[in-house]
Design a protein around this motif. Structure first.
Motif, PDB file in Angstrom:
ATOM      1  N   ARG A  37       0.870  -1.180   0.000  1.00  0.00           N
ATOM      2  CA  ARG A  37       0.000   0.000   0.000  1.00  0.00           C
ATOM      3  C   ARG A  37       0.904   1.225   0.000  1.00  0.00           C
ATOM      4  NH1 ARG A  37      -5.185   0.647   1.470  1.00  0.00           N
ATOM      5  NH2 ARG A  37      -5.337  -1.157   0.073  1.00  0.00           N
ATOM      6  N   SER A  38       0.824   2.024  -1.046  1.00  0.00           N
ATOM      7  CA  SER A  38       1.746   3.141  -1.186  1.00  0.00           C
ATOM      8  C   SER A  38       1.122   4.286  -1.976  1.00  0.00           C
ATOM      9  CB  SER A  38       3.034   2.691  -1.890  1.00  0.00           C
ATOM     10  OG  SER A  38       3.902   3.776  -2.104  1.00  0.00           O
ATOM     11  N   ILE A  39       1.457   5.500  -1.590  1.00  0.00           N
ATOM     12  CA  ILE A  39       1.045   6.682  -2.347  1.00  0.00           C
ATOM     13  C   ILE A  39       1.611   6.617  -3.759  1.00  0.00           C
ATOM     14  CG2 ILE A  39       1.231   9.212  -2.450  1.00  0.00           C
ATOM     15  CD1 ILE A  39       1.346   9.214   0.581  1.00  0.00           C
ATOM     16  N   PHE A  40       2.658   5.852  -3.914  1.00  0.00           N
ATOM     17  CA  PHE A  40       3.289   5.617  -5.212  1.00  0.00           C
ATOM     18  C   PHE A  40       2.263   5.109  -6.227  1.00  0.00           C
ATOM     19  CE2 PHE A  40       6.907   3.124  -7.411  1.00  0.00           C
ATOM     20  CZ  PHE A  40       7.338   4.243  -8.100  1.00  0.00           C
ATOM     21  N   TYR A  41       1.223   4.454  -5.743  1.00  0.00           N
ATOM     22  CA  TYR A  41       0.199   3.881  -6.616  1.00  0.00           C
ATOM     23  C   TYR A  41      -1.053   4.745  -6.676  1.00  0.00           C
ATOM     24  CZ  TYR A  41       3.190  -0.133  -5.543  1.00  0.00           C
ATOM     25  OH  TYR A  41       4.265  -0.952  -5.340  1.00  0.00           O
ATOM     26  N   ALA A  42      -0.900   6.032  -6.469  1.00  0.00           N
ATOM     27  CA  ALA A  42      -2.032   6.959  -6.436  1.00  0.00           C
ATOM     28  C   ALA A  42      -2.995   6.806  -7.619  1.00  0.00           C
ATOM     29  CB  ALA A  42      -1.521   8.401  -6.348  1.00  0.00           C
ATOM     30  N   PRO A  43      -2.501   6.673  -8.863  1.00  0.00           N
ATOM     31  CA  PRO A  43      -3.448   6.548  -9.979  1.00  0.00           C
ATOM     32  C   PRO A  43      -4.389   5.346  -9.850  1.00  0.00           C
ATOM     33  CG  PRO A  43      -1.271   7.104 -10.797  1.00  0.00           C
ATOM     34  CD  PRO A  43      -1.105   6.765  -9.341  1.00  0.00           C
ATOM     35  N   GLN A  44      -3.906   4.271  -9.239  1.00  0.00           N
ATOM     36  CA  GLN A  44      -4.772   3.100  -9.047  1.00  0.00           C
ATOM     37  C   GLN A  44      -5.935   3.432  -8.116  1.00  0.00           C
ATOM     38  OE1 GLN A  44      -3.770  -1.370  -7.927  1.00  0.00           O
ATOM     39  NE2 GLN A  44      -3.658  -0.101  -6.093  1.00  0.00           N
ATOM     40  N   TYR A  45      -5.639   4.114  -7.015  1.00  0.00           N
ATOM     41  CA  TYR A  45      -6.687   4.475  -6.066  1.00  0.00           C
ATOM     42  C   TYR A  45      -7.632   5.517  -6.657  1.00  0.00           C
ATOM     43  CZ  TYR A  45      -3.018   2.345  -3.237  1.00  0.00           C
ATOM     44  OH  TYR A  45      -2.047   1.501  -2.771  1.00  0.00           O
ATOM     45  N   VAL A  46      -7.101   6.403  -7.487  1.00  0.00           N
ATOM     46  CA  VAL A  46      -7.932   7.377  -8.183  1.00  0.00           C
ATOM     47  C   VAL A  46      -8.924   6.656  -9.102  1.00  0.00           C
ATOM     48  CG1 VAL A  46      -7.916   9.139 -10.007  1.00  0.00           C
ATOM     49  CG2 VAL A  46      -6.340   9.328  -8.069  1.00  0.00           C
ATOM     50  N   GLN A 245      -4.688   7.891 -15.017  1.00  0.00           N
ATOM     51  CA  GLN A 245      -3.383   8.500 -15.286  1.00  0.00           C
ATOM     52  C   GLN A 245      -3.545   9.914 -15.827  1.00  0.00           C
ATOM     53  OE1 GLN A 245      -1.933   5.330 -17.870  1.00  0.00           O
ATOM     54  NE2 GLN A 245      -0.483   4.658 -16.310  1.00  0.00           N
ATOM     55  N   GLN A 246      -4.502  10.106 -16.718  1.00  0.00           N
ATOM     56  CA  GLN A 246      -4.759  11.428 -17.261  1.00  0.00           C
ATOM     57  C   GLN A 246      -5.308  12.370 -16.192  1.00  0.00           C
ATOM     58  OE1 GLN A 246      -4.097  12.362 -20.779  1.00  0.00           O
ATOM     59  NE2 GLN A 246      -2.851  10.625 -20.149  1.00  0.00           N
ATOM     60  N   GLU A 254      -3.035  18.330  -4.110  1.00  0.00           N
ATOM     61  CA  GLU A 254      -4.051  18.455  -3.062  1.00  0.00           C
ATOM     62  C   GLU A 254      -5.344  17.733  -3.460  1.00  0.00           C
ATOM     63  OE1 GLU A 254      -0.945  21.252  -2.430  1.00  0.00           O
ATOM     64  OE2 GLU A 254      -2.220  20.963  -4.212  1.00  0.00           O
ATOM     65  N   GLU A 255      -5.742  17.867  -4.737  1.00  0.00           N
ATOM     66  CA  GLU A 255      -6.954  17.194  -5.214  1.00  0.00           C
ATOM     67  C   GLU A 255      -6.773  15.675  -5.222  1.00  0.00           C
ATOM     68  OE1 GLU A 255      -9.046  20.086  -8.409  1.00  0.00           O
ATOM     69  OE2 GLU A 255      -6.931  19.663  -8.801  1.00  0.00           O
ATOM     70  N   ILE A 256      -5.599  15.232  -5.617  1.00  0.00           N
ATOM     71  CA  ILE A 256      -5.301  13.800  -5.634  1.00  0.00           C
ATOM     72  C   ILE A 256      -5.314  13.260  -4.200  1.00  0.00           C
ATOM     73  CG2 ILE A 256      -3.603  12.033  -6.243  1.00  0.00           C
ATOM     74  CD1 ILE A 256      -2.581  14.032  -8.403  1.00  0.00           C
ATOM     75  N   ALA A 257      -4.704  14.011  -3.298  1.00  0.00           N
ATOM     76  CA  ALA A 257      -4.649  13.600  -1.888  1.00  0.00           C
ATOM     77  C   ALA A 257      -6.043  13.443  -1.311  1.00  0.00           C
ATOM     78  CB  ALA A 257      -3.852  14.617  -1.079  1.00  0.00           C
ATOM     79  N   GLU A 258      -6.918  14.375  -1.621  1.00  0.00           N
ATOM     80  CA  GLU A 258      -8.297  14.309  -1.126  1.00  0.00           C
ATOM     81  C   GLU A 258      -9.000  13.059  -1.655  1.00  0.00           C
ATOM     82  OE1 GLU A 258     -12.434  16.990  -1.173  1.00  0.00           O
ATOM     83  OE2 GLU A 258     -10.603  17.750  -2.136  1.00  0.00           O
ATOM     84  N   THR A 259      -8.717  12.716  -2.902  1.00  0.00           N
ATOM     85  CA  THR A 259      -9.362  11.560  -3.533  1.00  0.00           C
ATOM     86  C   THR A 259      -8.908  10.242  -2.924  1.00  0.00           C
ATOM     87  OG1 THR A 259      -9.573  12.763  -5.621  1.00  0.00           O
ATOM     88  CG2 THR A 259      -9.724  10.359  -5.723  1.00  0.00           C
TER      89      THR A 259
END
Length: 330
Positions: A37-46, A245-246, A254-259
Motif C-alpha cells: 500500500r503506497s502513495i506511489f500507486y495513487a493513480p490506481q486508487y484514483v 493517469q490522465q 491536493e486534489e489527488i490527496a483528497e481523492t
C-alpha cells in the motif's frame, strides 16, 4: 381518465424497456492484488475512487499482498486475476519455466519510488558519505534493492563491500526495524519517508527515482491464459487505468490527496499532498499504460548489474502493448 391511463401505460413500458436494456450489461469482478500500500500507486486508487473502473463495468476487489513473492504466488495460484507488482517478477516466473506466463499489459509507475532516509540530518549529503555506514536494505532480488545497488554503483560505491548491508528484514517490517535499530540509512517509500521526517525518526536526503531514470517499476500483469480468455475485461481495465493517469496529470497534488485519503486514513492530507507532489515532480507516475522497450532494457540492465537477471527475456516475450495502444488510440 383515458389520458392518465395512457401516461401510466407509457411510463410502465419505459420502465420495462430500461430494465431490459440494463439487464444486458454485466459487471465483471476483478481480484486485484497490490504488492504494497503506497502513495506511489495513487493513480490506481484514483481509478477506484473516481469510478473509472465502474464506468467500464468492473468491480474491483483490492487486496494488499505485501511483497513481490507473495503477490506473484497469489496471481499464479488464481488468488488474484490481476497483480500490481514490479515487472521484474514476470522475468523470475519466466525463468522458472512456468506454463502460464505473467504478461505485463499496463504500466503504472515509471521510476523507482524510494527515498534515501538518514537517521541524522545531512544538510550537505554526498553519496560517498554512505561508505562504511550501516544500511538497512530491501529484499534481495526486489526492485527497491536492485535500483538501490544500481544507483550506489553509479556513485562508485560497492553496496556489499563499502557498506554494512542488512538484508534479513521482511519488506513490511523495514520501517520499524530502522526506527528501533542501529541502521544509519534506509530506502523508504512514501508516505513512510515523510512520516519519519515529521516524527523526527529520519530525514529524506536523496531520491533513488531521480538517480535511476525511467524503468517499469510497477505494472499491472495477468497470466497469459487469463488475458486470452478475458480480452475485453483486460481492455476495460486498461481504459480505467488510463483515465486515472490522465486525471492525475491534470489535477493538483491536493486534489489527488483528497481523492485517495480513504486508503491512507492515518496520514494527514497535507503530508499526502506533499508526498504526491514529490512523486509528480520526478515523473514517477506514468502518463499512459504503455511499457516502452527502452524502459524494459533499462530494467534488465539494473537486474544484470545486481546479478539477479536469470535470463535475457526479449521485450515481446512478456510485454503486451497492443491493448494499451488500442485504448490510447480510441
Amino acid at each position: 381518465m383515458k389520458k392518465r391511463f395512457c401516461i401510466a401505460l407509457f411510463s410502465s413500458l419505459l420502465l420495462i424497456i430500461t430494465a431490459a436494456c440494463g439487464s444486458g450489461s454485466q459487471t465483471s469482478n476483478i481480484q486485484l492484488a497490490e504488492v504494497t500500500r503506497s502513495i506511489f500507486y495513487a493513480p490506481q486508487y484514483v481509478a477506484i475512487e473516481k469510478g473509472f473502473f465502474e464506468e467500464e463495468g468492473l468491480a474491483i476487489e483490492l487486496q494488499t499482498t505485501w511483497g513481490g513473492d507473495k503477490t506473484m504466488t497469489s496471481l499464479l495460484s488464481d488468488g488474484a486475476d490481476i497483480a500490481l507488482v514490479g515487472s521484474e517478477t514476470s522475468i523470475y516466473v519466466q525463468a522458472q519455466e512456468s506454463k502460464d506466463k505473467a504478461i505485463n499489459f499496463a504500466q503504472l509507475t515509471q521510476t523507482d519510488g524510494t527515498f534515501l532516509v538518514a537517521k541524522a540530518p545531512k544538510p550537505d549529503f554526498k553519496w560517498e558519505d554512505l561508505r562504511n555506514s550501516t544500511f538497512l536494505g530491501q529484499r534481495v532480488g526486489g526492485m527497491p534493492q536492485m535500483v538501490g545497488e544500481y544507483v550506489l554503483k553509479q556513485h562508485d560505491i560497492d553496496p556489499h563491500a563499502d557498506l554494512n548491508l542488512i538484508q534479513n528484514v521482511d519488506f513490511a517490517n523495514i520501517p520499524g526495524a530502522f526506527a528501533s535499530g542501529d541502521a544509519e540509512y534506509v530506502q523508504l517509500f512514501e508516505p513512510t519517508a515523510s512520516t519519519f521526517e515529521k516524527e523526527g525518526k529520519g530525514h529524506i536526503i536523496a531520491s533513488f527515482g531521480k538517480e535511476s531514470g525511467h524503468v517499469p517499476y510497477t505494472t499491472f500483469m495477468a497470466k497469459e491464459s487469463f488475458m486470452n480468455e478475458n480480452k475485453e475485461t483486460v481492455k476495460s481495465f486498461t481504459k480505467a487505468v488510463y483515465k486515472a493517469q490522465q486525471w492525475v496529470q491534470e489535477h493538483s497534488a491536493e486534489e489527488i490527496a483528497e481523492t485517495i485519503q480513504p486508503y491512507f486514513e492515518d496520514t494527514e492530507p497535507e503530508m499526502l499532498a506533499a508526498s504526491i507532489d514529490r512523486y509528480k515532480s520526478q515523473d514517477s507516475f506514468a502518463t499512459d499504460p504503455i511499457l516502452g522497450k527502452k524502459e524494459w532494457n533499462n530494467l534488465k540492465d539494473i537486474m544484470d548489474e545486481a546479478g539477479e537477471l536469470p535470463e535475457d527475456v526479449p521485450y515481446d516475450e512478456l510485454i503486451n502493448t497492443k491493448i494499451a495502444e488500442e485504448v490510447i488510440g480510441n
